[in-house]
Write a protein that holds these residues in place. Structure first.
Motif, PDB file in Angstrom:
ATOM      1  N   TRP A 119       0.837  -0.883   0.317  1.00 50.43           N
ATOM      2  CA  TRP A 119      -0.274   0.141  -0.128  1.00 50.43           C
ATOM      3  C   TRP A 119       0.946   1.064   0.328  1.00 50.43           C
ATOM      4  O   TRP A 119       2.102   0.740   0.138  1.00 50.43           O
ATOM      5  CB  TRP A 119      -0.964   0.072   1.741  1.00 50.43           C
ATOM      6  N   ARG A 120       0.469   2.125  -0.754  1.00 44.91           N
ATOM      7  CA  ARG A 120       0.554   4.064  -0.361  1.00 44.91           C
ATOM      8  C   ARG A 120      -0.508   4.793  -0.531  1.00 44.91           C
ATOM      9  O   ARG A 120      -1.076   4.689  -1.097  1.00 44.91           O
ATOM     10  CB  ARG A 120       2.133   3.750  -1.708  1.00 44.91           C
ATOM     11  N   HIS A 121       0.156   6.046  -0.022  1.00 49.20           N
ATOM     12  CA  HIS A 121      -0.526   6.965   0.637  1.00 49.20           C
ATOM     13  C   HIS A 121      -0.311   7.625  -1.286  1.00 49.20           C
ATOM     14  O   HIS A 121       0.269   7.694  -1.840  1.00 49.20           O
ATOM     15  CB  HIS A 121      -0.933   7.746   1.562  1.00 49.20           C
ATOM     16  N   ASP A 122      -1.817   8.704  -1.562  1.00 46.95           N
ATOM     17  CA  ASP A 122      -2.009   9.398  -2.397  1.00 46.95           C
ATOM     18  C   ASP A 122      -1.937   8.914  -3.755  1.00 46.95           C
ATOM     19  O   ASP A 122       0.096   9.104  -4.201  1.00 46.95           O
ATOM     20  CB  ASP A 122      -0.996  10.435  -1.844  1.00 46.95           C
ATOM     21  N   GLU A 125      -6.688   5.501  -8.952  1.00 46.85           N
ATOM     22  CA  GLU A 125      -6.639   4.526  -9.456  1.00 46.85           C
ATOM     23  C   GLU A 125      -7.545   3.984 -10.333  1.00 46.85           C
ATOM     24  O   GLU A 125      -8.720   5.469 -11.238  1.00 46.85           O
ATOM     25  CB  GLU A 125      -7.642   3.324  -7.880  1.00 46.85           C
ATOM     26  N   LYS A 126      -7.984   2.925 -11.362  1.00 49.04           N
ATOM     27  CA  LYS A 126      -8.797   3.115 -12.488  1.00 49.04           C
ATOM     28  C   LYS A 126      -9.113   1.927 -12.366  1.00 49.04           C
ATOM     29  O   LYS A 126      -8.422   1.133 -12.560  1.00 49.04           O
ATOM     30  CB  LYS A 126      -8.175   2.967 -14.006  1.00 49.04           C
ATOM     31  N   LEU A 127     -10.332   1.769 -11.820  1.00 50.18           N
ATOM     32  CA  LEU A 127     -10.745   0.561 -11.432  1.00 50.18           C
ATOM     33  C   LEU A 127     -11.910   0.238 -12.907  1.00 50.18           C
ATOM     34  O   LEU A 127     -12.411  -0.222 -12.939  1.00 50.18           O
ATOM     35  CB  LEU A 127     -11.625   1.445 -10.711  1.00 50.18           C
ATOM     36  N   TYR A 152      -3.448   0.414  -2.403  1.00 47.39           N
ATOM     37  CA  TYR A 152      -3.677  -1.286  -2.759  1.00 47.39           C
ATOM     38  C   TYR A 152      -2.836  -2.181  -3.805  1.00 47.39           C
ATOM     39  O   TYR A 152      -3.409  -1.778  -4.635  1.00 47.39           O
ATOM     40  CB  TYR A 152      -4.648  -1.873  -2.292  1.00 47.39           C
ATOM     41  N   GLY A 153      -2.092  -3.161  -3.491  1.00 51.68           N
ATOM     42  CA  GLY A 153      -0.799  -3.968  -4.558  1.00 51.68           C
ATOM     43  C   GLY A 153      -0.741  -4.702  -4.581  1.00 51.68           C
ATOM     44  O   GLY A 153      -0.544  -4.961  -3.393  1.00 51.68           O
ATOM     45  N   GLY A 172       1.565   4.356  -9.724  1.00 52.62           N
ATOM     46  CA  GLY A 172       2.138   3.856  -9.336  1.00 52.62           C
ATOM     47  C   GLY A 172       2.781   2.615 -10.265  1.00 52.62           C
ATOM     48  O   GLY A 172       3.421   2.497 -10.213  1.00 52.62           O
ATOM     49  N   GLY A 173       1.147   1.860 -10.976  1.00 51.14           N
ATOM     50  CA  GLY A 173       1.342   0.899 -12.691  1.00 51.14           C
ATOM     51  C   GLY A 173       1.168  -0.195 -11.041  1.00 51.14           C
ATOM     52  O   GLY A 173       1.107  -1.277 -12.468  1.00 51.14           O
TER      53      GLY A 173
END
Ligand code: ZN
Length: 233
Positions: A119-122, A125-127, A152-153, A172-173
């Motif tokens: 996980w990472r803040h900020d 997202e494309k859902l 969330y990755g 972030g990919g």
């Protein structure tokens, strides 16, 4: 009627001004508000600060679908309540676990894996809808742009889902299995990743549509006796 209970730990919204500004009535209040507009739903709320943490046998007996939002207070949820919810899911109560509820005691208990992720803040997202014929995806666009969301990755340590209905792709990919269904006993479970407390994600119409669809899908009109010996000593 489908009887829905929205449970929220209700901590961040009271503790931090910025989050209260996003959800002045709590995340549960926002969710209950849009669910309450559905003619076939009756909606109750419960929060961690209530008697017995808002959970009781009576409440669960009268709940067809339980929605769970938790994050900072997972460990405070009593083992007795987790056991009670677990038994009700096995006997047919639906459960929708939102965002950081992946790491709740009840989800760990039902899934049996660590439920860890990256996980990472900020982020953005494309859902993407990756199971468009599933009832939870009905009327939902192929891609939903979420302007601000916590990343969330993968790898997300879950058991193999019955269906992966949504897959998140982040700025972030990273990718993530963001909308997954499971069955445990007679209970249907939907995990849905969007909904970090700092961002107004639950006000988005397409996100609301997914949660409404999920309530309808998780509803099981019959409550069976729980399989025996689930919690045998
Ligand atoms: Zn979050």
């Amino acid at each position: 009627m489908i009887r829905v209970t929205v449970w929220n730990e209700y901590f961040h919204e009271r503790e931090y001004d910025g989050i209260r500004a996003v959800y002045p009535d709590g995340i549960h209040g926002c969710i209950a508000n849009f669910l309450g507009k559905e003619e076939n739903f009756t909606v109750k709320c419960a929060t961690l600060d209530m008697d017995n943490q808002g959970i009781s046998e009576e409440l669960l007996r009268e709940t067809d679908v339980l929605i769970w939002w938790g994050h900072a207070k997972h460990d405070e949820v009593s083992d007795e309540n987790v056991k009670l919810i677990h038994e009700h899911v096995l006997s047919g109560m639906g459960l929708i676990a939102l965002h950081s509820a992946h790491f709740s005691k009840i989800m760990k208990s039902l899934m049996g894996t660590s439920m860890t992720l990256h996980w990472r803040h900020d982020d953005t997202e494309k859902l993407w809808c990756t199971s468009p014929l599933h009832p939870i995806a009905a009327g939902v666009p192929l891609c939903i742009d979420i302007p601000k969301e916590e990343m969330y990755g993968e790898y997300f340590d879950i058991p193999k889902p019955d269906d992966v209905i949504f897959t998140g792709w982040f700025g972030g990919g990273e990718v993530f299995r963001s909308g997954c269904t499971f069955t445990r006993g007679y209970g249907r479970i939907f995990y849905f990743q969007p909904g970090h407390e700092e961002y107004p994600v639950y006000y988005m119409e397409d996100i609301q549509k997914i949660i409404v669809n999920a309530v309808n899908w998780c509803f099981n009109p019959v409550r069976y006796p729980a399989p025996p010996q689930c919690f045998a000593d």
